[in-house]
Design an enzyme around this catalytic site. Structure first.
Site, PDB file in Angstrom:
ATOM      1  N   LYS A  17       0.837  -1.205   0.000  1.00 22.10           N
ATOM      2  CA  LYS A  17       0.000   0.000   0.000  1.00 22.10           C
ATOM      3  C   LYS A  17       0.875   1.258   0.000  1.00 22.10           C
ATOM      4  CE  LYS A  17      -3.860  -2.395   2.194  1.00 22.10           C
ATOM      5  NZ  LYS A  17      -4.672  -2.702   3.364  1.00 22.10           N
ATOM      6  N   GLN A  66      -4.736  -1.391   9.438  1.00 23.24           N
ATOM      7  CA  GLN A  66      -4.601  -2.725   8.851  1.00 23.24           C
ATOM      8  C   GLN A  66      -5.159  -3.780   9.814  1.00 23.24           C
ATOM      9  OE1 GLN A  66      -3.598  -3.319   5.708  1.00 23.24           O
ATOM     10  NE2 GLN A  66      -3.950  -5.492   5.963  1.00 23.24           N
ATOM     11  N   ASP A 107     -11.206   2.797   3.602  1.00 22.27           N
ATOM     12  CA  ASP A 107     -11.478   1.362   3.539  1.00 22.27           C
ATOM     13  C   ASP A 107     -12.972   1.093   3.331  1.00 22.27           C
ATOM     14  OD1 ASP A 107      -9.538  -0.637   3.632  1.00 22.27           O
ATOM     15  OD2 ASP A 107      -9.169  -0.379   5.777  1.00 22.27           O
TER      16      ASP A 107
END
Ligand code: GUN
Length: 293
Positions: free
Chosen positions: A53, A97, A120
């Site tokens: 990422k 995460q 997200d």
């Protein structure tokens, strides 16, 4: 028949190139899109995802305010960091995460990110908007899969889509996207409580597998000519590899490719799209800020 192998890496590169061009335009106006990825601990798979990422952020010309915290960081300290990033005007996106260490409540943490920075798409406000069709951040993996289907010219209208897996990250949002008028599919969700999984998968024109287990779907469970999307990322021991493992999906690729018309490989299928859509969402968040100001 042998399936066309969908090149997720190439399609993701196209999305990322498009994002990078738009980032240049924003930078000319004095705005640099910025994402903060929070990693707690050193779970090897998570470290690998976060590295990917951050690399994509850099390649897109975005700013990176990521934070890596030790595994024993308290929930309170993670929430404090999120609060600071929520208030930081230079930050457009925040991502924690998952999975988090067991002593931290994942729901509490993901719900602490303000919906405007929730790239997200996990916050209940964005989940609600996905359900009602209002504009919000779409979860990266399901959104990336819709881009793959569009780019490969896979017809979705009136087709039977079977989703295997009911997670909040993939299965549920995937099903909600495919029933939108835009895609117009008839959707079935299968899960660990489904009896005779093959009865459903054999009926799928588009089969999306996110079960979290290798070989959940084998060639004999697939309808001739179906489009197969494999979301799985499983590490299995392999002494011939330097790392000691190799990655396989949730579908038995060798068997499935003889039946399918299209199939995504693992790695190089869905994974790169997840990252591409994350930087797309971060760009969108930065653009939204301009509209609001
Ligand atoms: N862990 C596995 N997939 C994801 C994802 O899409 N986002 C985050 N934050 N964590 C994950």
């Amino acid at each position: 028949m042998s399936a066309v192998i969908i090149d997720g890496k190439q399609i993701a590169a196209e999305v990322k190139a498009d994002v990078a061009k738009k980032v240049e335009g924003l930078k000319a106006k004095g705005i640099t899109p910025c994402l903060a990825v929070i990693l707690v601990g050193d779970n090897p798979a998570s470290v690998s995802y976060v590295t990917g990422k951050r690399k994509a952020l850099e390649e897109a010309g975005m700013a990176d305010k990521s934070v890596v915290l030790p595994a024993d960081t308290s929930e309170e300290d993670v929430l404090k960091l999120i609060d600071e990033l929520n208030k930081d005007k230079s930050v457009h996106g925040i991502l924690v995460q998952l999975p988090l260490p067991k002593h931290i409540d994942e729901k509490k943490v993901t719900n602490a990110i303000i919906p405007e920075k929730d790239v997200d798409g996990f916050h209940p406000v964005n989940v609600g908007k996905l359900v009602t069709g209002e504009k919000g951040f779409l979860p990266c993996t399901p959104n990336g899969i819709t881009v793959l289907l569009k780019k490969m010219g896979v017809e979705t209208s009136g087709k039977n889509v079977v989703v295997v897996g009911r997670s909040n990250i993939v299965g549920k949002p995937m099903a909600l996207l495919m029933i939108r008028k835009e895609f117009n599919s008839t959707v079935t969700i299968c899960h660990t409580g489904t009896k005779n999984l093959a009865d459903y998968t054999k009926n799928a024109d588009i089969l999306i597998v996110a079960s979290g287990h290798p070989a959940t779907v084998t060639g004999d469970m697939i309808k001739e000519g179906a489009c197969v999307i494999d979301v799985g990322v499983n590490r299995i021991p392999d002494s011939t590899k330097k790392s000691g493992f190799r990655l396989v999906g949730d579908v038995d690729f060798e068997g499935a490719k003889e039946k399918a018309s299209f199939i995504t490989p693992v790695p190089g299928g869905v994974g790169p799209m997840t990252i591409a859509m994350l930087i797309y969402n971060t760009l969108e968040s930065a653009e939204n800020r301009i509209i609001k100001n």
